[in-house]
Every structure is written in structure tokens, then in C-alpha cells.
Design an enzyme around this catalytic site. Structure first.
Site, PDB file in Angstrom:
ATOM      1  N   CYS A 158       1.387   0.452  -9.135  1.00 44.07           N
ATOM      2  CA  CYS A 158       2.734   0.598  -8.297  1.00 44.07           C
ATOM      3  C   CYS A 158       3.598   1.250  -9.374  1.00 44.07           C
ATOM      4  O   CYS A 158       4.654   2.465  -8.854  1.00 44.07           O
ATOM      5  CB  CYS A 158       2.743   0.045  -7.322  1.00 44.07           C
ATOM      6  SG  CYS A 158       3.481  -1.732  -7.755  1.00 44.07           S
ATOM      7  N   GLY A 170       0.962  -0.738  -0.093  1.00 44.04           N
ATOM      8  CA  GLY A 170       0.209  -0.212  -0.126  1.00 44.04           C
ATOM      9  C   GLY A 170       0.800   1.349   0.004  1.00 44.04           C
ATOM     10  O   GLY A 170       2.267   1.240  -0.313  1.00 44.04           O
ATOM     11  N   VAL A 203       0.271   4.673   4.760  1.00 47.35           N
ATOM     12  CA  VAL A 203       0.471   3.152   5.813  1.00 47.35           C
ATOM     13  C   VAL A 203       1.267   2.668   5.936  1.00 47.35           C
ATOM     14  O   VAL A 203       1.367   2.275   7.435  1.00 47.35           O
ATOM     15  CB  VAL A 203      -0.878   3.236   4.799  1.00 47.35           C
ATOM     16  CG1 VAL A 203      -1.780   1.750   5.949  1.00 47.35           C
ATOM     17  CG2 VAL A 203      -2.146   4.124   4.741  1.00 47.35           C
ATOM     18  N   GLY A 204       2.154   2.773   5.245  1.00 46.17           N
ATOM     19  CA  GLY A 204       2.982   1.747   5.425  1.00 46.17           C
ATOM     20  C   GLY A 204       4.272   1.977   6.615  1.00 46.17           C
ATOM     21  O   GLY A 204       4.388   1.038   7.447  1.00 46.17           O
ATOM     22  N   THR A 217       3.069   4.443   1.360  1.00 48.79           N
ATOM     23  CA  THR A 217       4.390   5.406   1.888  1.00 48.79           C
ATOM     24  C   THR A 217       3.397   5.239   3.535  1.00 48.79           C
ATOM     25  O   THR A 217       3.771   5.077   4.410  1.00 48.79           O
ATOM     26  CB  THR A 217       5.116   5.985   1.146  1.00 48.79           C
ATOM     27  OG1 THR A 217       5.863   5.304  -0.373  1.00 48.79           O
ATOM     28  CG2 THR A 217       6.580   6.319   2.632  1.00 48.79           C
ATOM     29  N   GLU A 239       5.539  -3.503   0.727  1.00 50.01           N
ATOM     30  CA  GLU A 239       5.844  -3.337  -0.976  1.00 50.01           C
ATOM     31  C   GLU A 239       5.102  -1.917  -0.804  1.00 50.01           C
ATOM     32  O   GLU A 239       3.599  -1.707  -0.170  1.00 50.01           O
ATOM     33  CB  GLU A 239       5.415  -4.054  -1.048  1.00 50.01           C
ATOM     34  CG  GLU A 239       5.843  -5.020  -1.206  1.00 50.01           C
ATOM     35  CD  GLU A 239       6.687  -5.633  -2.269  1.00 50.01           C
ATOM     36  OE1 GLU A 239       6.950  -4.689  -3.302  1.00 50.01           O
ATOM     37  OE2 GLU A 239       7.005  -6.588  -1.521  1.00 50.01           O
TER      38      GLU A 239
HETATM   39  P1  NAD Z   1      -5.122   0.287   0.460  1.00 49.42           P
HETATM   40  O1  NAD Z   1      -6.117   1.785   0.877  1.00 49.42           O
HETATM   41  O2  NAD Z   1      -6.083  -0.473   0.300  1.00 49.42           O
HETATM   42  O3  NAD Z   1      -4.872   0.475   1.920  1.00 49.42           O
HETATM   43  C1  NAD Z   1      -3.205  -0.387   1.447  1.00 49.42           C
HETATM   44  C2  NAD Z   1      -4.039  -1.665   2.973  1.00 49.42           C
HETATM   45  O4  NAD Z   1      -3.953  -0.768   4.217  1.00 49.42           O
HETATM   46  C3  NAD Z   1      -5.186  -2.174   3.338  1.00 49.42           C
HETATM   47  O5  NAD Z   1      -5.546  -3.078   3.532  1.00 49.42           O
HETATM   48  C4  NAD Z   1      -6.353  -1.232   4.035  1.00 49.42           C
HETATM   49  O6  NAD Z   1      -6.816  -1.587   5.158  1.00 49.42           O
HETATM   50  C5  NAD Z   1      -4.563  -0.594   5.427  1.00 49.42           C
HETATM   51  N1  NAD Z   1      -4.703   0.621   5.653  1.00 49.42           N
HETATM   52  C6  NAD Z   1      -5.382   1.314   5.010  1.00 49.42           C
HETATM   53  N2  NAD Z   1      -5.390   3.014   5.674  1.00 49.42           N
HETATM   54  C7  NAD Z   1      -5.279   2.035   7.109  1.00 49.42           C
HETATM   55  C8  NAD Z   1      -4.276   2.777   8.693  1.00 49.42           C
HETATM   56  N3  NAD Z   1      -4.621   3.949   8.856  1.00 49.42           N
HETATM   57  N4  NAD Z   1      -4.300   1.419   9.608  1.00 49.42           N
HETATM   58  C9  NAD Z   1      -3.924   0.284   9.331  1.00 49.42           C
HETATM   59  N5  NAD Z   1      -4.205   0.295   7.649  1.00 49.42           N
HETATM   60  C10 NAD Z   1      -4.738   0.830   6.882  1.00 49.42           C
HETATM   61  O7  NAD Z   1      -3.849   1.298  -0.873  1.00 49.42           O
HETATM   62  P2  NAD Z   1      -3.338   2.684  -1.054  1.00 49.42           P
HETATM   63  O8  NAD Z   1      -2.790   2.612   0.295  1.00 49.42           O
HETATM   64  O9  NAD Z   1      -4.593   3.338  -1.225  1.00 49.42           O
HETATM   65  O10 NAD Z   1      -2.286   2.026  -1.914  1.00 49.42           O
HETATM   66  C11 NAD Z   1      -2.492   3.319  -2.954  1.00 49.42           C
HETATM   67  C12 NAD Z   1      -0.927   3.070  -2.692  1.00 49.42           C
HETATM   68  O11 NAD Z   1       0.168   0.899  -2.508  1.00 49.42           O
HETATM   69  C13 NAD Z   1       0.191   3.232  -3.891  1.00 49.42           C
HETATM   70  O12 NAD Z   1       1.131   4.138  -2.954  1.00 49.42           O
HETATM   71  C14 NAD Z   1       1.381   2.442  -4.646  1.00 49.42           C
HETATM   72  O13 NAD Z   1       2.751   2.798  -5.097  1.00 49.42           O
HETATM   73  C15 NAD Z   1       1.403   1.739  -3.554  1.00 49.42           C
HETATM   74  N6  NAD Z   1       1.564   0.201  -3.876  1.00 49.42           N
HETATM   75  C16 NAD Z   1       2.590  -0.519  -3.792  1.00 49.42           C
HETATM   76  C17 NAD Z   1       2.396  -1.830  -4.850  1.00 49.42           C
HETATM   77  C18 NAD Z   1       3.898  -2.457  -4.869  1.00 49.42           C
HETATM   78  O14 NAD Z   1       3.595  -3.416  -4.797  1.00 49.42           O
HETATM   79  N7  NAD Z   1       5.249  -1.730  -3.994  1.00 49.42           N
HETATM   80  C19 NAD Z   1       1.796  -2.605  -5.199  1.00 49.42           C
HETATM   81  C20 NAD Z   1       0.583  -1.492  -5.485  1.00 49.42           C
HETATM   82  C21 NAD Z   1       0.147  -0.517  -4.524  1.00 49.42           C
END
Ligand code: NAD
Length: 557
Positions: free
Chosen positions: A300, A244, A248-249, A246, A266
Site C-alpha cells: 500500500c 484493504g 471496499v472501505g 478504498t 487503512e
Molecule cells: P482484499 O481483497 O484482501 O480485501 C480486504 C478484505 O476485505 C478481505 O478480508 C476481504 O474478504 C474483504 N472484502 C473484499 N470485498 C468485500 C466486500 N465486497 N464486502 C465486504 N468485505 C469485502 O484486499 P484488497 O482490497 O484487494 O487490498 C488491496 C488494497 O488494500 C490496496 O488498495 C492497498 O493499497 C490497500 N491496502 C492498504 C493498507 C494500509 O495499511 N493502508 C495495507 C494493505 C493494503
């Protein structure tokens, strides 16, 4: 499609607050209709949303307890059991392909061909790859030994971590979740599977269908948004794998830190794409636009922005107009081959980003469908919002540079990207980029496809992530490499080793230094050559001896 809904982008309209919303609301901002489609509790193996905090915690406690007991029972250590679960998962993809495609269409209006290539076929091939190699991967590795361990059993034992958590993202809602899940199963772990709530139809599919194919105690599905995930993260896991943003990471990493849980992150970021003047432009434009527009730019590893000379920019724009017409016809919105933006929060954010620079191609949009026309922006500045945040949509800005050297400088002045793309006919120039920049991956004269090479690790570096997976790298990610030394208690071994015991002496010390001294190991390559030469010399000596004996016998007659 009425004129009232599709309109050229009006750069004067007020979207000034939209770009700012990104940091606070893209992930959390769920459309009302999306929320109402969120998965319910279809089976005992999936934990639902919309419960009180204490109910959620009790559910998670129960789910985790069952998974821990299942792991402690040792059943996931059994390789046949793992294999069976993976075969079941493969069967799940085969038997439910139509439902998967429908769920992706409902969430992202994803064309069937894209869903096949990037989700179902990708996931099937991933499991087949694991099944072909699993029996080799699980074997303990036997590294080469130094003289002191020559009589010992030295091995790296592949231990599963235990109960691991895999959290997926919405943009490739099945693949990004289930590929690491398959790796974790292969490595012998129990896995708590957490789909993204934002791709609500896919989350529903996962919660309802996956438990029908996998052991429910070992591989439970839990659903929910940020607050449920926050509760889930209070549990102690043995490994966390997150895909997801960065932003939330960092939250996931901080939560994992409470229990010193190892993590793979990731993440995202801005992946640049440099084009030099040596390229065959039509092919380069097609590959770049395909990488940008698949899944409507919500990838991504989509090329985020282009770096090239002013001359190349003009040629690129002209060629791109032609390619877009060839692919989508005169009315792009009516083409079935372009996905839509996931939700209105992201749609509004993207409209805000379109205010940067000048629109050279595209610019139309339709809020009722969350449609944004493939758009190319020129005259952008380094500090425009579009050049500062990950775009994640069908918008491609071009930033002009004087030279490849300037492009490398531009890239290195920013966060480390998930991937760097270089389009050039010059191997020397490609090598310059590869060796003078840092990124999760690197791909020349192509986009996206590097992630499908199952012998390559996939992952980011710095702000684009940590750790990697795919194929053997996925198996290794979910495996603790346990170092094992096995000795016997023989009298000879004990005699050799007894020099380490007090009372110490110079004689004992120098004997130990001799035994412990690091020696360059004889490479296997040399060993086979030495053996072959030895065999050759031996045979020659034997043949000579035989001839001498015969000659002697003849003379004596
Ligand atoms: P998303 O909103 O689906 O979030 C990812 C996960 O995090 C979900 O399961 C969600 O429930 C959880 N989440 C969201 N907010 C949270 C919080 N505050 N606390 C705990 N968990 C939480 O996805 P996103 O973050 O919008 O995804 C898009 C991003 O992901 C982009 O930056 C994209 O580049 C990155 N991404 C990276 C890869 C990779 O393989 N490196 C692949 C796909 C997407």
C-alpha cells in the site's frame, strides 16, 4: 522458461477491458485454484466458507455470542490475561516461522528474506514493544487540573471497546491482520479475526494455527470472501478495523454506520515520489526501486509513480537498468528474489496498465507464473489509467514536471495519498513538500521504512483512510478514553460548591465566575525552577543566619 511464455509486452494486444475490471473484480475475482485452497473448518474457533447463508449467520451469531459472553465475564480486562495471550501469540510466530514463510511463498512466491523482515520479525517486534510498555499504557492518565478540581480525582480511564472486528488484506496477509489484533488484545477487547480469503494459504494457516494459541471464545477466527464478510458485518461490533481497498472501505464504513460503530480504515491510493536534481542518484534509485519491488509492488505504501524533471527521468532510467541487473541478473524471471502477482485478475489488470505511456525499462511478462518484469514507463499523461488508479504491481511510471512547485500542485490536485516520498538534499525543499501537502505519512530520502518506526502512527487521510495504529497508537485506537471525575462528599467541598444551588444571587455568581475562570496553568517546568530557586534562597538565608549567630558568639567571647 520458454520463449512462448515470456515475451516483450505487446502494446497492440487487446487488454482494453482489463483496467475497467479493477473496480468490479480485483477484490472479488478469486482464481478457481485459490478458491479450492480456501480454509476449511479446522477448529471450533474458525467459521468456514461454503455454507448456506442461514448456516453462516447461525455460525456468526454463535461466534459473536460466545465472544460477547467472554467480554462480559471480564476476563479480557485482566491485564495478566492480555499479557498471556500476547505471549502466546509471540510464541506462535516463533514456533511456526517456517510454516508462515511457506504460506507466503505459496500465495505470493515471496522470498524468505522479505517474509522475515515484513511479516514475522515485524510481528514479533510489535508484540515485544507492546509487552514492554503495556503496564504503562493501561494506567489511567492523570491530566493537569484547574483550580476548581484541585481536590478531585480527574482521570482518563482506558476502557476496552468490547467485541471488535479486524479484517485483513491479502498483500501482507499476516502482518496487516495480526498487528491490529495484538493492539486490540492489549487494549482488553475480544477480537473477531477475519483474514483475507485471497491469500488462501495464509488464511488457512491463520484459521488452523492461531486458535491453538489464543483463547477461542475471546479471539475467534472467521473465514470467507465478500459475501461472508457482508453477512458478518450485519452483526453488531463495538469497533471495526479494516485494511484493504478504498472501494471496499466504503462498503465497510456504510455497514458500520448501521450500528454507529466506530471504524479505522487503512486504505490505499497513489503515493507519489518526487526526486530533485540534488540527490545522490544511485542511492535514491535503489531505495525507490526496493520500495516499488518488495512484494512485487503489492504494497500500500509502495512509491506509486515518480515526479521529476525530464533530465532526472533520463538519468533515473539509465541508473535503474543498472541496479536491476545488479539485483536480479540478466534473466530477472529466474531470480528467486522477486515475488509474483497474487492472482490472474490482478495480473491482467496490470497488463492493461502497461499500455499507458512508453516502456523505458522491462515490459516482459509470463501469465503462467503471473510474472511481470520490473517496468518503468515514461511519457505518461495525467489521465492515462496508470496515473488514475493505484498500480499495486511492479510498474513505475514517471511523470515529468518543470519544478517542485509543479509537483506539489500535481499532488494537491489529486486524492490525499497514504504517503508522500521526497528525495532531495535540500531540507528547505523537503519542508516545502511537508508543509504544503496532506498525506497519511511523509518520508524523505527513503521509502517504506517509516512504517517500521513503532513510535509513529501509521494510517491514511481522506481517501487513503482514517485512524491509525502501530505501537501506542494501536493501543489507543482500540481503547475508549473514558473521562472520569471523582469527588468526595466532604462538608468543605460542599460548602465551596453550594454557590451553584438556587436561590441564585450576584454574590454567588461572581464567586462561581472566580472559581471557574480559566487560568494559564503553571507549567511543571516553571514549578521545578521556582522550587529550586526557593530552596536556594532558603539555604542562603539559613547559612547567613548561622554565620551571624557564630559571629555574634565569637564577638561576645
Ligand atoms: P482484499 O481483497 O484482501 O480485501 C480486504 C478484505 O476485505 C478481505 O478480508 C476481504 O474478504 C474483504 N472484502 C473484499 N470485498 C468485500 C466486500 N465486497 N464486502 C465486504 N468485505 C469485502 O484486499 P484488497 O482490497 O484487494 O487490498 C488491496 C488494497 O488494500 C490496496 O488498495 C492497498 O493499497 C490497500 N491496502 C492498504 C493498507 C494500509 O495499511 N493502508 C495495507 C494493505 C493494503
Amino acid at each position: 522458461m520458454g520463449d512462448n511464455v515470456t515475451k516483450p509486452f505487446d502494446s497492440d494486444s487487446d487488454h482494453s477491458n482489463v483496467a475497467k475490471d479493477r473496480t468490479t473484480s480485483t477484490v472479488i475475482d478469486i482464481e478457481p485454484e485459490t478458491e479450492s485452497e480456501s480454509p476449511s473448518v479446522p477448529t471450533p474457533a474458525s467459521t468456514s466458507l461454503f455454507q448456506s447463508e442461514s448456516d453462516i449467520m447461525a455460525n456468526f451469531d454463535d461466534t459473536l455470542q460466545r465472544a460477547r459472553l467472554a467480554f462480559a465475564s471480564g476476563k479480557t480486562r485482566n491485564v495478566s490475561f492480555r499479557r498471556k495471550q500476547l505471549e502466546n501469540l509471540l510464541r506462535c510466530y516463533e514456533e511456526n516461522e517456517c510454516d508462515i514463510i511457506s504460506a507466503l511463498e505459496a500465495d505470493l512466491r515471496r522470498p524468505k528474506q522479505e517474509s522475515l523482515i515484513v511479516e514475522t520479525e515485524f510481528m514479533k517486534n510489535d508484540i515485544k514493544h507492546i509487552l514492554y510498555h503495556l503496564s504503562d499504557w493501561v494506567k489511567a492518565e492523570k491530566p493537569s487540573k484547574s483550580i476548581i478540581n484541585v481536590m478531585d480525582d480527574v482521570q482518563i480511564y482506558n476502557d476496552p471497546f468490547g467485541v471488535v472486528l479486524v479484517i485483513g488484506a491479502w498483500n501482507y496477509p499476516l502482518q496487516l491482520l495480526l498487528v491490529p489484533v495484538a493492539s486490540a488484545i492489549a487494549a482488553g477487547n475480544c477480537v473477531v479475526i477475519k483474514p483475507s480469503e485471497i491469500a488462501a494459504n495464509c488464511a488457512k494457516f491463520i484459521a488452523e494455527v492461531i486458535p491453538k494459541y489464543l483463547d477461542n471464545d475471546c479471539y475467534p477466527v472467521v473465514c470467507g470472501g465478500p459475501s461472508e464478510t457482508a453477512e458478518l458485518l450485519k452483526q453488531r461490533f463495538d469497533y471495526i478495523f479494516y485494511t484493504g481497498s478504498t472501494r471496499v472501505g466504503k462498503i465497510i464504513h456504510a455497514a458500520a454506520n448501521q450500528h454507529l460503530t466506530p471504524t479505522t480504515l487503512e486504505l490505499g491510493g497513489k503515493s507519489p515520489c518526487y526526486i530533485d536534481k540534488s540527490v545522490e542518484l544511485r542511492t535514491a534509485v535503489k531505495r525507490i526501486l526496493w520500495g516499488k519491488l518488495i512484494n512485487c509492488g503489492q504494497t500500500c505504501i509502495a512509491p506509486d509513480y515518480i515526479l521529476c524533471s525530464k533530465e532526472m527521468q533520463d538519468k533515473f532510467v539509465a541508473e535503474a537498468k543498472d541496479v536491476l541487473k545488479e539485483w536480479y541478473g540478466d534473466n530477472i524471471q529466474s531470480s528467486p528474489d522477486l515475488s509474483r502477482v497474487i492472482n490472474s485478475g490482478n495480473f491482467q489488470r496490470l497488463l492493461g496498465l502497461m499500455k499507458s505511456g512508453r516502456i523505458a525499462v522491462g515490459g516482459k511478462y509470463d501469465a503462467s507464473e503471473r510474472y511481470i518484469e520490473p517496468t518503468i514507463l515514461v511519457d505518461v499523461k495525467p489521465h492515462d489509467p496508470i496515473m488514475e488508479e493505484e498500480i499495486f504491481g511492479p510498474i513505475l511510471p514517471i511523470y515529468t514536471v518543470e519544478s517542485a512547485y509543479d509537483a506539489i500542485k500535481f499532488i494537491n490536485a489529486r486524492e490525499k495519498p497514504l504517503v508522500i516520498y521526497v528525495f532531495s538534499n535540500s531540507n528547505k525543499l523537503v519542508k516545502e513538500f511537508k508543509s504544503n501537502t496532506t498525506s497519511g505519512g511523509f518520508c524523505s530520502n527513503e521509502t517504506i521504512m517509516h512504517c517500521g518506526v513503532d513510535v509513529l502512527p501509521f494510517g491514511g487521510v481522506g481517501m487513503s483512510g482514517m485512524g491509525s495504529y502501530h505501537g501506542k497508537y494501536g493501543f489507543d485506537t482500540f481503547t475508549h478514553k473514558k473521562s472520569c471525575l471523582g469527588k468526595d462528599l466532604s462538608a468543605f467541598g460542599e460548602k465551596l460548591a453550594s454557590a451553584r444551588y438556587p436561590p441564585y444571587s450576584d454574590r454567588k455568581g461572581s464567586f462561581l465566575s472566580f472559581l471557574l475562570r480559566k487560568r494559564r496553568p503553571l507549567p511543571n517546568f516553571y514549578l521545578t525552577h521556582v522550587l529550586a530557586i526557593g530552596l536556594g534562597v532558603g539555604l542562603t538565608v539559613l547559612a547567613n543566619y548561622y554565620l551571624q549567630v557564630r559571629k555574634g558568639k565569637l564577638l561576645s567571647r
